[in-house]
Design an enzyme around this catalytic site. Structure first.
Site, mmCIF file in Angstrom:
data_model
loop_
_atom_site.group_PDB
_atom_site.id
_atom_site.type_symbol
_atom_site.label_atom_id
_atom_site.label_comp_id
_atom_site.label_asym_id
_atom_site.label_seq_id
_atom_site.Cartn_x
_atom_site.Cartn_y
_atom_site.Cartn_z
ATOM 1 N N PRO A 47 0.814 -1.210 0.000
ATOM 2 C CA PRO A 47 0.000 0.000 0.000
ATOM 3 C C PRO A 47 0.849 1.262 0.000
ATOM 4 O O PRO A 47 1.752 1.390 0.816
ATOM 5 C CB PRO A 47 -0.793 -0.122 1.301
ATOM 6 C CG PRO A 47 0.061 -0.970 2.178
ATOM 7 C CD PRO A 47 0.788 -1.916 1.287
ATOM 8 N N ASP A 86 -1.936 2.802 2.727
ATOM 9 C CA ASP A 86 -1.257 2.800 4.011
ATOM 10 C C ASP A 86 -1.571 4.147 4.648
ATOM 11 O O ASP A 86 -1.298 5.190 4.058
ATOM 12 C CB ASP A 86 0.242 2.650 3.781
ATOM 13 C CG ASP A 86 0.996 2.433 5.070
ATOM 14 O OD1 ASP A 86 0.378 1.943 6.034
ATOM 15 O OD2 ASP A 86 2.192 2.744 5.109
ATOM 16 N N TRP A 582 4.471 -0.756 10.443
ATOM 17 C CA TRP A 582 4.891 -1.846 9.546
ATOM 18 C C TRP A 582 4.079 -3.106 9.806
ATOM 19 O O TRP A 582 3.967 -3.960 8.949
ATOM 20 C CB TRP A 582 6.388 -2.126 9.700
ATOM 21 C CG TRP A 582 7.205 -1.078 9.005
ATOM 22 C CD1 TRP A 582 8.038 -0.172 9.585
ATOM 23 C CD2 TRP A 582 7.239 -0.810 7.605
ATOM 24 N NE1 TRP A 582 8.576 0.634 8.625
ATOM 25 C CE2 TRP A 582 8.116 0.273 7.410
ATOM 26 C CE3 TRP A 582 6.613 -1.392 6.499
ATOM 27 C CZ2 TRP A 582 8.386 0.790 6.142
ATOM 28 C CZ3 TRP A 582 6.880 -0.870 5.239
ATOM 29 C CH2 TRP A 582 7.753 0.207 5.071
ATOM 30 N N GLN A 618 12.536 -1.563 0.994
ATOM 31 C CA GLN A 618 11.497 -2.239 1.774
ATOM 32 C C GLN A 618 11.968 -3.573 2.361
ATOM 33 O O GLN A 618 11.198 -4.274 2.996
ATOM 34 C CB GLN A 618 10.277 -2.526 0.904
ATOM 35 C CG GLN A 618 9.591 -1.285 0.413
ATOM 36 C CD GLN A 618 8.905 -0.561 1.540
ATOM 37 O OE1 GLN A 618 8.529 -1.156 2.530
ATOM 38 N NE2 GLN A 618 8.788 0.738 1.394
ATOM 39 N N TRP A 622 8.457 -3.730 4.544
ATOM 40 C CA TRP A 622 7.313 -4.566 4.185
ATOM 41 C C TRP A 622 7.692 -6.019 3.922
ATOM 42 O O TRP A 622 7.015 -6.936 4.368
ATOM 43 C CB TRP A 622 6.624 -3.963 2.955
ATOM 44 C CG TRP A 622 5.258 -4.505 2.711
ATOM 45 C CD1 TRP A 622 4.245 -4.601 3.613
ATOM 46 C CD2 TRP A 622 4.746 -5.018 1.481
ATOM 47 N NE1 TRP A 622 3.129 -5.143 3.007
ATOM 48 C CE2 TRP A 622 3.411 -5.397 1.703
ATOM 49 C CE3 TRP A 622 5.300 -5.175 0.202
ATOM 50 C CZ2 TRP A 622 2.610 -5.940 0.697
ATOM 51 C CZ3 TRP A 622 4.504 -5.697 -0.806
ATOM 52 C CH2 TRP A 622 3.171 -6.080 -0.553
ATOM 53 N N LYS A 655 20.120 11.534 -6.257
ATOM 54 C CA LYS A 655 18.801 11.240 -5.758
ATOM 55 C C LYS A 655 17.859 12.392 -6.113
ATOM 56 O O LYS A 655 18.245 13.549 -6.056
ATOM 57 C CB LYS A 655 18.890 11.115 -4.231
ATOM 58 C CG LYS A 655 17.995 10.057 -3.670
ATOM 59 C CD LYS A 655 18.272 9.871 -2.190
ATOM 60 C CE LYS A 655 17.095 9.193 -1.549
ATOM 61 N NZ LYS A 655 17.336 8.811 -0.176
ATOM 62 N N LYS A 658 12.914 17.153 -3.623
ATOM 63 C CA LYS A 658 12.212 18.416 -3.815
ATOM 64 C C LYS A 658 13.178 19.577 -3.634
ATOM 65 O O LYS A 658 13.114 20.565 -4.347
ATOM 66 C CB LYS A 658 11.073 18.531 -2.792
ATOM 67 C CG LYS A 658 9.914 17.623 -3.153
ATOM 68 C CD LYS A 658 8.603 18.103 -2.568
ATOM 69 C CE LYS A 658 7.451 17.231 -3.028
ATOM 70 N NZ LYS A 658 6.911 16.360 -2.017
#
Length: 1108
Positions: A47, A86, A582, A618, A622, A655, A658
């Site tokens: 999610p 999520d 998690w 993850q 997850w 990377k 913003k």
RNA sequence: GGGCUUGUAGCUCAGGUGGUUAGAGCGCUACACUGAUAAUGUAGAGGUCCGUGGUUCGAGUCCACGCAAGCCCA
């Protein structure tokens, strides 16, 4: 009905049209319903959180997910995929705090928890619209009509159910971990808070090298360094590095001048002993002298120290064995300190970990409730048991003036005491970086805090074993990153002291002796009923209980209000923690179905997942939580195949952020280049698990090169198929009856199907994309279409022409199907444009079709090899023409190809016509040995000879290099040849060498691999005339096009008389020129008066006039 | 500090099990071709295969130690 023709295809627009088509016709739903009753392929959606806008990396991750779901659908599986959101967790809370301009402390004061959580509930779906839009526009098929949402009461009820299962198995317990804690604030700090700017600051602290006396020795001491002297009373172990070199040094304590033997790392000696004293004798030392002599008396590895017992340094709280023992730890270095590290179990995370592993207890005291607590209390002061320092703050928490002349920090007081007791070897100020509370600026301590844990370590072996059955892409993430993580598993710390999340469903009595774990809403209701009966007299309590229950919401603050009753009739309050988010996502296989309260069967059918995919970050998120819960509670893996994807970086490998403004907006990319090119680029450019340097130039290139070529090929097909009225109405012509090049491309196509199928099946989409791309560009467009152009626009609509159409049609439709998983929009358009006319299949969309099956009968490897030969031969002739600047339009009489064996000759002969027409040459002459004009080259077969002769290979290579033409011929004739090596003779066979034709004396030759080609560049008058005729055709065609004539327009041509050569050429090739240019008449006149064009032809000029 | 990944042409990437001229596409330069034409072909320039050692007759490929970048964890 005609195949649609497009002038300038706009791929973004095509995608929009297809999207509308899917929507109108429910294609996604049909891709599932038409597979009803077929084996299911289960995909779990990790999610996303909709509290931020989606980025280009989400397109990447979701493309991967989408590809395999679509592929499996084509392969006949039913692929249900439930979307999800999520919704809990810290990022949402921080966002809301920022938005409201509040801090954690204000929650429950300035703003009620109820209101705060309401804000979170709203904030978390803030960008749902954008997410849905991205999902739609990029063509990610996932069911968003009925998603699972982690804050949903039903979802949370399943979480409670799972927690209770863990609880009943004894896998849920309360313990402590060492966490950053600020005594000044009276609260723990999250790692996020610790990462606030200005948190880590350089401070000067008192550091001590303490002397720990080795048990059973007179004056042997272990030297251990610490920058937090206040932790020394809590010492219960010392760590060394197993492979570090240590020395025992005979010297004197610089404060007491007592003789001592100290043990420290060899590399650290410089820091503690004065170089000037090196040559002094220990025996000659005069007590009190500043220059202290030293002498190494022993050297050994750290391993030898492990197990050494020592006496407690500050014996306020006695401790039993195995405390005060030397152990090995991987974090010990010789960068600073002594190479021996003092360990205080309650005040360091590393310390706690290694001591726990070794079963060494920490120094603890009992509080008034008999509970074990550390020797420093929550106010940061020593407890009374530490008599000399009782109630002193371990750091300056009393705002004392540190510059006052008589100020002594507790650390300094400890140092003084140790100096006096011959327990300090060196005390000095040391500047280092130390964390401070961002609120109070006061130093942070590492301190044991209560937490609830899942005992994952209890199932470690099982989790490791189960992991080995999972197919990881790439494998290293599974065996390395994830496997190593499991090997070093620690218990899962579930506790979070926050507000917006799933509350821990555990109620406890105040003394902690009785507790209850609630596993469902029904159970909670029952327990509340019991409590309300038990505490009936307390109406405030029972009313509160009722009110909380009536909310039908398991969030704080409602559950906090609920008071339950214990077996012995005591009040029980909820443990205030929330659980790690998690756990929310790791529980999605069960909670998305509200298992076991509903959908038991659905769950059982969809567990475990066949496939999941998320970013490699993850691994411990997850991927782990899915694995842990499934392993602990269901003795199963949660997923069978997993693709962990890399990062999407900007084109310079940075990377995207913003702050730097180098992010790529997924919407504008898709709107400009279309979703297909964007998806294709991401998949074809690099393996999904490698980081992708996202460059819009790359997307453009994909659009031009792959989609442009595919579209061009389709346009070519459509143009002529429409003219000829090809609708695949005729029976398919058996492949065996088609031309060599037809059979070749069909063979290649079937090879492609098999390879692409395998690539997808192995979860390697990049390989699939590259294979499809190479086939489309190189084989289909640049070779097959180019060679066969004439068949499409010349002659009658006969079998041969039909075969050409059928062949190309087959290629295009197959490419559409093979690529549809990656580029779902354009391929659907392509498929339907083709299939709607022919009606060969009845599917409404390529996504409802079946994956092509490779026909092994149609694969002819020998034919593929032959064609490669034709390609390289042609390329060589082109290159020779280039060298002599003879244009391809000028015919030449012949090429020579040396053939050293019959097989080779047969192969070339089979593709002879192809080569000749491709390079515009009349004839191929084969020359073999008997011609006597070949110059051969010989090279050792290294692979074979190397295995056989090994070290002698150098000599053999030299001997072979020395062989002349006669020797090579003899070897070939006699199949054997002996060479002389120092001391022996070796017999070579033809297998041991590679013989190629090097040269044809007197000819212009070119070589590539094992093929050599010579070109006869002599141009006879006859050839020259034909060349002129072809040139003329070309010029007339250009003229036709320039004047805007249609392909089918007939013309009349008049040319003014010029040279005899040209006139002759026109006479000779009159018919040929007329046919090619669609000319009804072609005449040469004496003079063209007006409205003529001038054609440049080599160095001549021709006047020409074209009329309709 | 630990684990994992990556490092090959200006850029993006291929290079089973070691085998002697290291490839492709893009970009650049030149020439050609031209009812697919906003396409195509051919050629040229461009490489210390991150570095240093080692194993081997032979290393881009195997081993060790480094360096650089990235991710995760301390």
């Amino acid at each position: 009905m005609k195949y649609p023709e497009y002038k300038n295809p706009d791929y973004a627009k095509i995608a929009d049209e297809i999207l509308a088509y899917w929507q109108e016709n429910n294609i996604f739903q049909k891709s599932i319903t038409t597979r009803q009753g077929k084996p299911s392929f289960t995909f779990y959606e990790g999610p996303p959180s909709a509290n931020g806008t989606p980025g280009i990396h989400h397109v990447m991750a979701r493309t991967i997910k989408d590809i395999f779901c679509r592929y499996k659908t084509l392969k006949g599986f039913q692929v249900k995929r439930k979307g999800g959101w999520d919704t809990h967790g810290l990022p949402v809370e921080l966002q809301v705090e920022k938005q409201l301009g509040i801090t954690k402390e204000d929650i429950g004061r300035k703003i009620s928890i109820e209101e705060y959580n309401q804000q979170c509930r709203e904030a978390v779906m803030k960008f749902k619209g954008e997410w849905d839009e991205l999902t739609r526009k990029m063509g990610y098929w996932v069911d968003l009509d009925d998603p699972y949402i982690t804050f949903d009461t039903k979802y949370m009820e399943t979480l409670w159910y799972l927690l209770k299962q863990l609880y009943e198995k004894g896998l849920l317990y309360k313990g402590y971990t060492i966490q950053p804690y600020s005594p000044a604030d009276g609260t723990g700090l999250s790692s996020h808070e610790l990462n606030q700017p200005g948190c880590y600051r350089n401070v000067k602290d008192t550091s001590i090298v303490a002397q720990f006396k080795v048990k059973g020795t007179e004056n042997d001491y272990l030297l251990a360094w610490t920058t937090t002297p206040w932790t020394l009373p809590a010492n219960s172990g010392i760590a060394v590095g197993e492979n570090i070199d240590y020395v025992k040094v005979k010297t004197f304590n610089p404060y007491t001048f007592e003789p001592v033997n100290v043990i420290l790392a060899k590399e650290r000696m410089d820091a503690y002993f004065n170089e000037k004293a090196r040559d002094l004798k220990v025996e000659d030392y005069i007590l009190g002298d500043k220059l202290i002599p030293y002498e190494i008396s022993d050297t050994f590895k750290g391993k030898a120290l492990v197990g050494t017992e020592y006496e407690q340094l500050m014996s306020y709280v006695p401790l039993a064995k195995p405390a005060f023992t030397v152990i090995a730890a991987d974090f010990v270095t010789t960068d600073d300190g002594t190479g021996l590290v003092h360990l205080a179990k309650t005040f360091g995370a590393d310390d706690f970990r290694v001591l726990e592993q070794q079963g060494i207890p920490g120094v603890m005291v009992k509080d008034e409730n008999g509970k074990e607590v550390p020797i420093v209390n929550k106010q940061g002061r020593f407890v009374s048991e530490i008599t000399d320092f009782a109630n002193m703050p371990v750091k300056n928490y009393d705002d004392e003036d540190e510059n006052a002349p008589d100020y002594k920090s507790t650390d300094v007081k400890i140092a003084i005491k140790l100096k006096e007791e011959n327990k300090a070897f060196k005390v000095e100020k040391y500047e280092h970086s130390y964390p401070h509370s961002w609120r109070t600026d006061k130093p942070v301590l590492y301190y044991p805090l209560d937490s609830w844990f899942i005992k994952t370590t209890a199932a470690k072996e099982k989790l490791v074993a189960l992991n080995k059955t999972i197919n990881w892409k790439p494998e290293s993430t599974g065996t390395g990153r994830f496997g190593n993580w499991l090997e070093n598993l620690v218990d899962w710390n579930l506790s979070r002291s926050r507000f917006w999340g799933t509350p821990l469903p555990i109620w406890r009595t105040e003394d902690g002796k009785e507790e209850k774990c609630i596993g469902s809403v029904a159970e909670l209701q029952e327990e509340v009923a019991k409590a309300n009966t038990a505490f009936a007299s307390d109406t405030t309590l029972t009313e509160k209980n009722k009110a909380a229950l009536a909310k039908e919401d398991l969030h704080r603050p409602y559950v906090d209000d609920i008071v339950l009753v214990s077996e012995s009739g005591e009040k029980m309050m909820r443990e205030p923690d929330l659980i790690d988010v998690w756990f929310d996502s790791g529980a999605m296989p069960y909670a998305q179905w509200h298992y076991p309260f509903e959908n038991k069967e659905t769950f059982e059918k969809s567990f475990p997942a066949d496939f999941i995919s998320e970013g490699v970050d993850q691994t411990r998120g997850w991927f782990f939580t899915l694995h842990a819960i499934a392993g602990l509670l269901f003795d199963s893996v949660a997923f069978k195949n997993v693709v962990s994807t890399g990062l999407v970086l900007d084109k310079n490998g940075n990377k995207m952020s913003k702050r730097l403004g180098n992010g790529i907006d997924p919407f504008s990319t898709i709107n400009v280049y279309g979703p297909d090119a964007t998806r294709w680029y991401m998949i074809a450019n690099a393996n999904p698990w490698d980081n992708l340097k996202f460059d819009l130039e790359g997307v453009k290139e994909v659009m031009r090169r792959f989609f442009g070529t595919l579209q061009n090929t389709y346009a070519f097909f459509a143009l002529y198929a429409n003219l000829d009225g090809f609708t695949y109405a005729e029976a398919a012509i058996p492949v065996a009856e088609r031309t060599e090049s037809d059979r070749w491309i069909i063979s290649r196509l079937n090879s492609l199907i098999a390879q692409v199928d395998e690539a997808y099946a192995q979860y390697e989409p990049t390989r699939a994309a590259r294979l499809i791309q190479d086939f489309t560009i190189d084989d289909m467009s640049n070779w097959y279409v180019r060679l066969n152009r004439k068949r499409f626009w010349q002659g009658e609509y006969d079998k041969d022409k039909q075969a050409a159409y059928q062949t190309l049609y087959e290629c295009l439709v197959t490419i559409a199907k093979l690529s549809s998983a990656i580029a779902p929009f354009y391929t659907d358009r392509l498929y339907r444009d083709l299939n709607n006319i022919t009606g060969k299949e009845s599917f409404e969309s390529v996504h409802l079709a079946n994956f092509p099956e490779a026909d092994n009968q149609a694969i002819d490897k020998e034919l593929e090899t032959r064609m490669e030969l034709a390609q390289s031969a042609s390329s060589l002739v082109h290159s020779l023409r280039k060298q002599h600047t003879i244009k391809v339009r000028q015919p030449l009489s012949k090429i020579l190809i040396p053939v050293l064996n019959e097989d080779f000759k047969k192969r070339v002969q089979a593709v002879e016509k192809l080569i000749l027409s491709e390079v515009n040459v009349k004839d191929i002459a084969y020359i073999d040995d008997t011609s006597g004009i070949l110059v051969k080259k010989i090279k050792p077969n290294f692979r074979k000879l190397g295995k056989q002769y090994g070290p002698k290979l150098k000599a053999i290579t030299a001997a072979i290099a020395g062989m002349g033409q006669d020797e090579i011929n003899r070897l070939e004739q006699e199949q054997q040849y002996e060479i002389d090596l120092p001391g022996e003779r070796i017999a070579l066979t033809t297998e041991d060498v590679e013989i190629t034709s090097e040269d044809i004396p007197g000819w212009s030759v070119a070589r590539e691999g094992d093929i050599t080609v010579a070109l006869d560049i002599h141009i006879t008058d006859e050839l020259r005339k034909e060349g002129i005729a072809r040139d003329l055709i070309n010029r007339i065609q250009n003229l036709r096009k320039d004047t805007g004539l249609d392909v089918q327009d007939k013309i009349n041509v008049r040319i003014e008389k010029s040279s005899e050569l040209v006139d002759d050429a026109i006479r000779t090739y009159m018919d040929y020129i007329c046919t090619e240019t669609q000319a009804l008449t072609l005449e040469v006149t004496d003079r063209l008066s007006d409205n003529f064009e001038i054609l440049e032809l080599d160095d001549m000029q021709l006047k020409i006039k074209i009329t309709l």
